[in-house]
Write a protein that holds these residues in place. Structure first.
Motif, PDB file in Angstrom:
ATOM      1  N   ARG A 267       0.417  -1.039  -0.043  1.00  0.00           N
ATOM      2  CA  ARG A 267      -0.353  -0.402  -0.444  1.00  0.00           C
ATOM      3  C   ARG A 267       0.964   1.317  -0.406  1.00  0.00           C
ATOM      4  NH1 ARG A 267      -4.683   1.319  -0.207  1.00  0.00           N
ATOM      5  NH2 ARG A 267      -5.767  -0.778   1.189  1.00  0.00           N
ATOM      6  N   ARG A 268       2.126   1.441   0.457  1.00  0.00           N
ATOM      7  CA  ARG A 268       2.397   2.290   0.717  1.00  0.00           C
ATOM      8  C   ARG A 268       3.669   2.769  -0.575  1.00  0.00           C
ATOM      9  NH1 ARG A 268       5.874   1.407   5.798  1.00  0.00           N
ATOM     10  NH2 ARG A 268       4.652   0.906   7.190  1.00  0.00           N
ATOM     11  N   ALA A 269       3.484   1.507  -1.660  1.00  0.00           N
ATOM     12  CA  ALA A 269       4.804   2.095  -2.411  1.00  0.00           C
ATOM     13  C   ALA A 269       3.417   2.416  -3.818  1.00  0.00           C
ATOM     14  CB  ALA A 269       4.940   0.166  -3.124  1.00  0.00           C
ATOM     15  N   HIS A 270       2.505   1.433  -3.422  1.00  0.00           N
ATOM     16  CA  HIS A 270       1.340   2.161  -4.413  1.00  0.00           C
ATOM     17  C   HIS A 270       1.034   3.082  -4.632  1.00  0.00           C
ATOM     18  CE1 HIS A 270      -2.472   1.906  -5.412  1.00  0.00           C
ATOM     19  NE2 HIS A 270      -2.911   0.787  -6.764  1.00  0.00           N
ATOM     20  N   GLU A 271       0.767   3.849  -3.088  1.00  0.00           N
ATOM     21  CA  GLU A 271       0.195   5.474  -2.535  1.00  0.00           C
ATOM     22  C   GLU A 271       1.633   6.012  -3.437  1.00  0.00           C
ATOM     23  OE1 GLU A 271      -1.800   8.470  -2.362  1.00  0.00           O
ATOM     24  OE2 GLU A 271      -2.355   6.665  -2.218  1.00  0.00           O
ATOM     25  N   VAL A 272       2.784   5.745  -3.655  1.00  0.00           N
ATOM     26  CA  VAL A 272       3.880   6.526  -3.726  1.00  0.00           C
ATOM     27  C   VAL A 272       3.806   6.241  -5.748  1.00  0.00           C
ATOM     28  CG1 VAL A 272       6.142   6.606  -4.948  1.00  0.00           C
ATOM     29  CG2 VAL A 272       5.633   6.847  -2.544  1.00  0.00           C
ATOM     30  N   VAL A 273       3.611   5.128  -5.679  1.00  0.00           N
ATOM     31  CA  VAL A 273       3.242   5.132  -7.615  1.00  0.00           C
ATOM     32  C   VAL A 273       2.254   5.879  -8.074  1.00  0.00           C
ATOM     33  CG1 VAL A 273       2.813   3.533  -9.331  1.00  0.00           C
ATOM     34  CG2 VAL A 273       4.662   3.202  -7.453  1.00  0.00           C
ATOM     35  N   ILE A 274       1.121   5.691  -7.764  1.00  0.00           N
ATOM     36  CA  ILE A 274      -0.101   6.349  -7.566  1.00  0.00           C
ATOM     37  C   ILE A 274       0.067   7.789  -7.847  1.00  0.00           C
ATOM     38  CG2 ILE A 274      -2.467   6.846  -7.042  1.00  0.00           C
ATOM     39  CD1 ILE A 274      -2.085   4.502  -8.171  1.00  0.00           C
ATOM     40  N   GLU A 275       0.731   9.043  -6.840  1.00  0.00           N
ATOM     41  CA  GLU A 275       1.263  10.151  -6.704  1.00  0.00           C
ATOM     42  C   GLU A 275       1.848  10.363  -8.483  1.00  0.00           C
ATOM     43  OE1 GLU A 275      -0.018  12.290  -5.063  1.00  0.00           O
ATOM     44  OE2 GLU A 275      -1.344  10.590  -3.856  1.00  0.00           O
ATOM     45  N   LYS A 276       2.513   9.226  -8.357  1.00  0.00           N
ATOM     46  CA  LYS A 276       3.400  10.046  -9.968  1.00  0.00           C
ATOM     47  C   LYS A 276       2.360   9.533 -11.147  1.00  0.00           C
ATOM     48  CE  LYS A 276       7.865   7.883  -8.026  1.00  0.00           C
ATOM     49  NZ  LYS A 276       9.238   7.098  -8.587  1.00  0.00           N
ATOM     50  N   VAL A 277       1.832   8.677 -11.156  1.00  0.00           N
ATOM     51  CA  VAL A 277       1.040   8.869 -12.359  1.00  0.00           C
ATOM     52  C   VAL A 277       0.091   9.816 -12.171  1.00  0.00           C
ATOM     53  CG1 VAL A 277      -1.846   7.743 -12.883  1.00  0.00           C
ATOM     54  CG2 VAL A 277       0.636   6.327 -11.956  1.00  0.00           C
ATOM     55  N   ILE A 278      -0.535  10.421 -11.340  1.00  0.00           N
ATOM     56  CA  ILE A 278      -1.406  11.314 -10.884  1.00  0.00           C
ATOM     57  C   ILE A 278      -0.744  13.136 -11.436  1.00  0.00           C
ATOM     58  CG2 ILE A 278      -2.481  13.375  -9.193  1.00  0.00           C
ATOM     59  CD1 ILE A 278      -3.372  10.436  -7.685  1.00  0.00           C
ATOM     60  N   ALA A 279       1.004  12.812 -11.115  1.00  0.00           N
ATOM     61  CA  ALA A 279       0.956  13.765 -11.743  1.00  0.00           C
ATOM     62  C   ALA A 279       1.519  14.304 -13.136  1.00  0.00           C
ATOM     63  CB  ALA A 279       2.952  14.059 -10.924  1.00  0.00           C
ATOM     64  N   GLU A 280       1.237  12.808 -13.819  1.00  0.00           N
ATOM     65  CA  GLU A 280       1.067  12.877 -15.259  1.00  0.00           C
ATOM     66  C   GLU A 280       0.500  13.007 -15.828  1.00  0.00           C
ATOM     67  OE1 GLU A 280       4.110  12.349 -17.150  1.00  0.00           O
ATOM     68  OE2 GLU A 280       5.326  13.071 -15.298  1.00  0.00           O
ATOM     69  N   LEU A 281      -0.824  13.035 -15.032  1.00  0.00           N
ATOM     70  CA  LEU A 281      -2.058  12.972 -15.870  1.00  0.00           C
ATOM     71  C   LEU A 281      -2.491  14.884 -16.143  1.00  0.00           C
ATOM     72  CD1 LEU A 281      -4.497  11.558 -13.078  1.00  0.00           C
ATOM     73  CD2 LEU A 281      -3.492  10.563 -15.552  1.00  0.00           C
ATOM     74  N   PRO A 282      -2.897  14.724 -17.309  1.00  0.00           N
ATOM     75  CA  PRO A 282      -4.457  15.541 -17.510  1.00  0.00           C
ATOM     76  C   PRO A 282      -5.483  16.528 -17.257  1.00  0.00           C
ATOM     77  CG  PRO A 282      -5.163  13.325 -18.856  1.00  0.00           C
ATOM     78  CD  PRO A 282      -4.317  13.120 -18.408  1.00  0.00           C
ATOM     79  N   ALA A 283      -5.258  17.684 -17.201  1.00  0.00           N
ATOM     80  CA  ALA A 283      -5.488  18.859 -15.905  1.00  0.00           C
ATOM     81  C   ALA A 283      -6.861  17.988 -15.790  1.00  0.00           C
ATOM     82  CB  ALA A 283      -4.760  20.195 -16.276  1.00  0.00           C
ATOM     83  N   LEU A 284      -7.430  18.059 -17.504  1.00  0.00           N
ATOM     84  CA  LEU A 284      -8.506  17.860 -17.547  1.00  0.00           C
ATOM     85  C   LEU A 284      -9.605  17.004 -16.719  1.00  0.00           C
ATOM     86  CD1 LEU A 284     -10.942  19.414 -19.173  1.00  0.00           C
ATOM     87  CD2 LEU A 284     -10.315  17.720 -21.003  1.00  0.00           C
TER      88      LEU A 284
ATOM     89  N   LYS B  96      -8.756  15.394 -14.470  1.00  0.00           N
ATOM     90  CA  LYS B  96      -8.128  15.243 -13.743  1.00  0.00           C
ATOM     91  C   LYS B  96      -8.078  14.334 -12.126  1.00  0.00           C
ATOM     92  CE  LYS B  96      -3.473  15.296 -12.198  1.00  0.00           C
ATOM     93  NZ  LYS B  96      -1.342  16.854 -11.984  1.00  0.00           N
ATOM     94  N   ASP B  97      -8.938  15.529 -11.061  1.00  0.00           N
ATOM     95  CA  ASP B  97      -9.603  14.095 -10.285  1.00  0.00           C
ATOM     96  C   ASP B  97     -10.669  12.995 -10.027  1.00  0.00           C
ATOM     97  OD1 ASP B  97      -8.575  16.759  -9.137  1.00  0.00           O
ATOM     98  OD2 ASP B  97     -10.025  18.188  -8.697  1.00  0.00           O
ATOM     99  N   ARG B  98     -11.203  13.625 -11.471  1.00  0.00           N
ATOM    100  CA  ARG B  98     -12.552  12.069 -11.405  1.00  0.00           C
ATOM    101  C   ARG B  98     -11.406  11.139 -12.247  1.00  0.00           C
ATOM    102  NH1 ARG B  98     -17.440  14.753 -15.189  1.00  0.00           N
ATOM    103  NH2 ARG B  98     -18.776  15.524 -13.417  1.00  0.00           N
ATOM    104  N   LEU B  99     -10.569  11.314 -13.041  1.00  0.00           N
ATOM    105  CA  LEU B  99      -9.520  10.685 -13.377  1.00  0.00           C
ATOM    106  C   LEU B  99      -8.732   9.848 -12.733  1.00  0.00           C
ATOM    107  CD1 LEU B  99      -9.058   8.701 -16.336  1.00  0.00           C
ATOM    108  CD2 LEU B  99      -7.169  10.519 -16.858  1.00  0.00           C
ATOM    109  N   SER B 100      -8.643  10.511 -11.323  1.00  0.00           N
ATOM    110  CA  SER B 100      -7.114   9.741 -10.297  1.00  0.00           C
ATOM    111  C   SER B 100      -7.696   9.129  -8.757  1.00  0.00           C
ATOM    112  CB  SER B 100      -6.657  10.828  -9.518  1.00  0.00           C
ATOM    113  OG  SER B 100      -7.735  11.783  -8.808  1.00  0.00           O
ATOM    114  N   ASN B 101      -8.945   9.595  -8.863  1.00  0.00           N
ATOM    115  CA  ASN B 101     -10.080   9.150  -8.499  1.00  0.00           C
ATOM    116  C   ASN B 101     -10.822   7.840  -8.897  1.00  0.00           C
ATOM    117  OD1 ASN B 101     -10.966  10.804  -6.108  1.00  0.00           O
ATOM    118  ND2 ASN B 101     -12.389  11.783  -6.985  1.00  0.00           N
ATOM    119  N   ALA B 102     -11.134   7.638  -9.766  1.00  0.00           N
ATOM    120  CA  ALA B 102     -11.061   6.215 -10.432  1.00  0.00           C
ATOM    121  C   ALA B 102     -10.177   5.519 -10.422  1.00  0.00           C
ATOM    122  CB  ALA B 102     -11.774   6.299 -12.326  1.00  0.00           C
ATOM    123  N   ILE B 103      -8.534   5.553 -11.236  1.00  0.00           N
ATOM    124  CA  ILE B 103      -7.197   4.383 -11.061  1.00  0.00           C
ATOM    125  C   ILE B 103      -7.455   4.571  -9.803  1.00  0.00           C
ATOM    126  CG2 ILE B 103      -4.662   5.141 -11.573  1.00  0.00           C
ATOM    127  CD1 ILE B 103      -4.972   7.080 -13.252  1.00  0.00           C
TER     128      ILE B 103
END
Length: 120
Positions: free
Chosen positions: A46-63, A65-72
């Motif tokens: 879970r700790r490692a996953h959270e770090v990865v998810i934050e990296k993914v979210i940083a790369e998401l398009p602005a449009l 972004k919140d909905r897409l990051s929640n779904a991921i």
């Protein structure tokens, strides 16, 4: 769900969820080494996953972004007992149903198309 979420991560950000997770996990907790139970490893995953998810979210398009990051986050949660749409987990719909995500990604695609038209 996890595989679908991983595909969404890759298509939206260019990052491979599992490859990034494998590099974030401490060597002793990597799935090729770990011999303990899944429950015992979950805190490290879970700790490692959270770090990865934050990296993914940083790369998401602005449009959217919140909905897409929640779904991921919902699709890729390392704990299968809490993976999926919150409404489905609480008993409204099939436990691992994709209907809500199908609707969400259709909506996001329509938003993207509208933004492209506005920009032209």
């Amino acid at each position: 769900m996890y595989a679908f979420g991983g595909m969404v991560c890759y298509l939206a950000s260019g990052l491979s969820l599992n490859a990034a997770l494998g590099t974030e996990l401490a060597h002793m907790h990597h799935w090729s080494i770990w011999r303990g139970s899944f429950e015992d490893a979950l805190i490290y995953v879970r700790r490692a996953h959270e770090v990865v998810i934050e990296k993914v979210i940083a790369e998401l398009p602005a449009l959217n972004k919140d909905r897409l990051s929640n779904a991921i986050r919902e699709l890729c949660d390392p704990d299968p007992t809490v993976r999926g749409h919150p409404a489905n987990i609480q008993g409204s719909g099939a436990r691992f149903g994709f209907d809500r995500y199908e609707s969400l990604f259709d909506l996001l695609a329509r938003h993207e198309e509208l933004e492209r038209r506005r920009a032209s």
